[in-house]
Design an enzyme around this catalytic site. Sequence first.
Site, PDB file in Angstrom:
ATOM      1  CE  LYS A   1      -3.573   2.655   0.580  1.00 25.20           C
ATOM      2  NZ  LYS A   1      -4.513   3.053  -0.529  1.00 25.20           N
TER       3      LYS A   1
ATOM      4  CE  LYS B   1      -3.501   7.390   6.468  1.00 22.22           C
ATOM      5  NZ  LYS B   1      -4.048   5.972   6.371  1.00 22.22           N
TER       6      LYS B   1
HETATM    7  P1  NAD Z   1     -12.636   8.043   7.665  1.00 18.88           P
HETATM    8  O1  NAD Z   1     -12.248   9.027   8.579  1.00 18.88           O
HETATM    9  O2  NAD Z   1     -13.972   8.449   6.752  1.00 18.88           O
HETATM   10  O3  NAD Z   1     -13.414   6.882   8.587  1.00 18.88           O
HETATM   11  C1  NAD Z   1     -12.641   6.190   9.613  1.00 18.88           C
HETATM   12  C2  NAD Z   1     -14.038   6.061  10.530  1.00 18.88           C
HETATM   13  O4  NAD Z   1     -13.318   5.353  11.705  1.00 18.88           O
HETATM   14  C3  NAD Z   1     -14.371   7.329  11.145  1.00 18.88           C
HETATM   15  O5  NAD Z   1     -16.234   7.215  10.826  1.00 18.88           O
HETATM   16  C4  NAD Z   1     -14.053   7.412  12.645  1.00 18.88           C
HETATM   17  O6  NAD Z   1     -15.420   8.018  13.200  1.00 18.88           O
HETATM   18  C5  NAD Z   1     -14.040   6.137  13.081  1.00 18.88           C
HETATM   19  N1  NAD Z   1     -13.292   6.005  14.204  1.00 18.88           N
HETATM   20  C6  NAD Z   1     -12.169   6.763  14.708  1.00 18.88           C
HETATM   21  N2  NAD Z   1     -11.533   6.117  15.785  1.00 18.88           N
HETATM   22  C7  NAD Z   1     -12.490   5.166  16.156  1.00 18.88           C
HETATM   23  C8  NAD Z   1     -12.468   4.444  17.166  1.00 18.88           C
HETATM   24  N3  NAD Z   1     -11.669   4.492  18.274  1.00 18.88           N
HETATM   25  N4  NAD Z   1     -13.480   3.455  17.180  1.00 18.88           N
HETATM   26  C9  NAD Z   1     -14.758   3.242  16.339  1.00 18.88           C
HETATM   27  N5  NAD Z   1     -14.556   4.235  15.232  1.00 18.88           N
HETATM   28  C10 NAD Z   1     -13.598   4.925  15.120  1.00 18.88           C
HETATM   29  O7  NAD Z   1     -11.629   7.331   6.756  1.00 18.88           O
HETATM   30  P2  NAD Z   1     -11.662   6.561   5.436  1.00 18.88           P
HETATM   31  O8  NAD Z   1     -11.533   7.417   4.273  1.00 18.88           O
HETATM   32  O9  NAD Z   1     -12.899   5.664   5.483  1.00 18.88           O
HETATM   33  O10 NAD Z   1     -10.461   5.800   5.551  1.00 18.88           O
HETATM   34  C11 NAD Z   1     -10.194   4.760   6.442  1.00 18.88           C
HETATM   35  C12 NAD Z   1      -8.763   4.051   6.098  1.00 18.88           C
HETATM   36  O11 NAD Z   1      -8.912   3.677   5.031  1.00 18.88           O
HETATM   37  C13 NAD Z   1      -7.549   5.055   6.238  1.00 18.88           C
HETATM   38  O12 NAD Z   1      -6.544   4.364   6.786  1.00 18.88           O
HETATM   39  C14 NAD Z   1      -7.517   5.476   4.642  1.00 18.88           C
HETATM   40  O13 NAD Z   1      -6.009   5.795   4.426  1.00 18.88           O
HETATM   41  C15 NAD Z   1      -7.687   4.355   3.951  1.00 18.88           C
HETATM   42  N6  NAD Z   1      -8.417   4.511   2.531  1.00 18.88           N
HETATM   43  C16 NAD Z   1      -9.070   5.523   2.232  1.00 18.88           C
HETATM   44  C17 NAD Z   1      -9.289   5.583   0.959  1.00 18.88           C
HETATM   45  C18 NAD Z   1     -10.317   6.697   0.666  1.00 18.88           C
HETATM   46  O14 NAD Z   1     -10.533   7.154  -0.601  1.00 18.88           O
HETATM   47  N7  NAD Z   1     -11.122   7.439   1.498  1.00 18.88           N
HETATM   48  C19 NAD Z   1      -8.854   4.918  -0.114  1.00 18.88           C
HETATM   49  C20 NAD Z   1      -8.075   3.849   0.142  1.00 18.88           C
HETATM   50  C21 NAD Z   1      -7.825   3.712   1.733  1.00 18.88           C
END
Ligand code: NAD
Length: 295
Positions: free
Chosen positions: A170, A238
Amino acid sequence: MKLGFIGLGVMGAPMAAHLVAAGHDVGGYDVTPAAGEKLRAAGGRAATGVADAVAGADVVITMLPNHPQVEDVVLAGGGVLDTAEPGTLLIDMSTIRPETSIAIAEAARDRKIRVLDAPVSGGQAGAEQASLSIMVGGLEEDFAAAKPVLAAVGKTIVHVGPHGAGQVVKAANQLVVGGIYGLVAEAIVLLEASGVDAATGLDVLAGGLAGSRILELKRQSMVDRQFAPGFRIDLHHKDMGIALAAARQADVALPLTGLVAQLVAAGRAMGYGSLDHSALLKVVEQLSGRVPAEV
Ligand code: NAD
């Protein structure tokens, strides 16, 4: 299967809904209660906390922002390792540092909990269309057990090596994506500053050796200065940190990655952290003294 899903954000919410649609019994938890309600509306169960999501689950999936949240949910008292039954399979699909994935796998071994790191590529659209690319690190037999579950959210699902290897792949993905965005941004600035129509120029590039999926999907929105996320600059910042730390760990020099990381950091410092990562264009424009369009 009975699944626990923790982290129902941009990516997690549609992924959990696809798992429900595939016939799994999904209990989801997010610190934002509205996210649990959305899962309930999709036919899942809104769990009251981590332990509730994990109770009785065959597989627990985490999709959290970064390593502090994963450590909090998985390693802390009352977390996944503390509350899951021996034999449970934990699939962490967050993008985090490889060494955290390895540390979790080591801690889980003592508790007889099986662990995979399985970060994804494909963005929000990939999550919504269940077409993610998933890079998986861990033991072969655990990968085989996870594959039918992962097939409900992804199309390309590959076992890439031992614990942490999914995160390294990744990191490689993110440095390539960041680099291409930076270069497409430079191409747009050069074309526009030279009085050449950028959209027309990029159409030609897209059909030649410079063609890429980013040019295919994003050239028009970049020329139009549409920077609604998508994937936020903050998250890419990040990920560039993860890539540089992994490079240090592996004793290699990645000079272009270092440069791209600085451009992404500049975007964040300029206040563009919540814009799509294609907003690197605004950074490159400013380096040339050009005033970026308001978004
Ligand atoms: P996001 O911030 O939309 O979602 C993360 C969720 O986790 C939030 O709803 C938050 O409230 C929740 N959260 C945080 N701490 C928590 C806890 N202690 N207990 C329960 N829930 C908790 O982020 P995202 O865009 O969904 O990304 C998630 C992961 O996927 C990241 O590591 C990101 O780098 C990766 N990612 C994102 C994308 C994208 O396009 N958004 C693409 C590939 C990978």
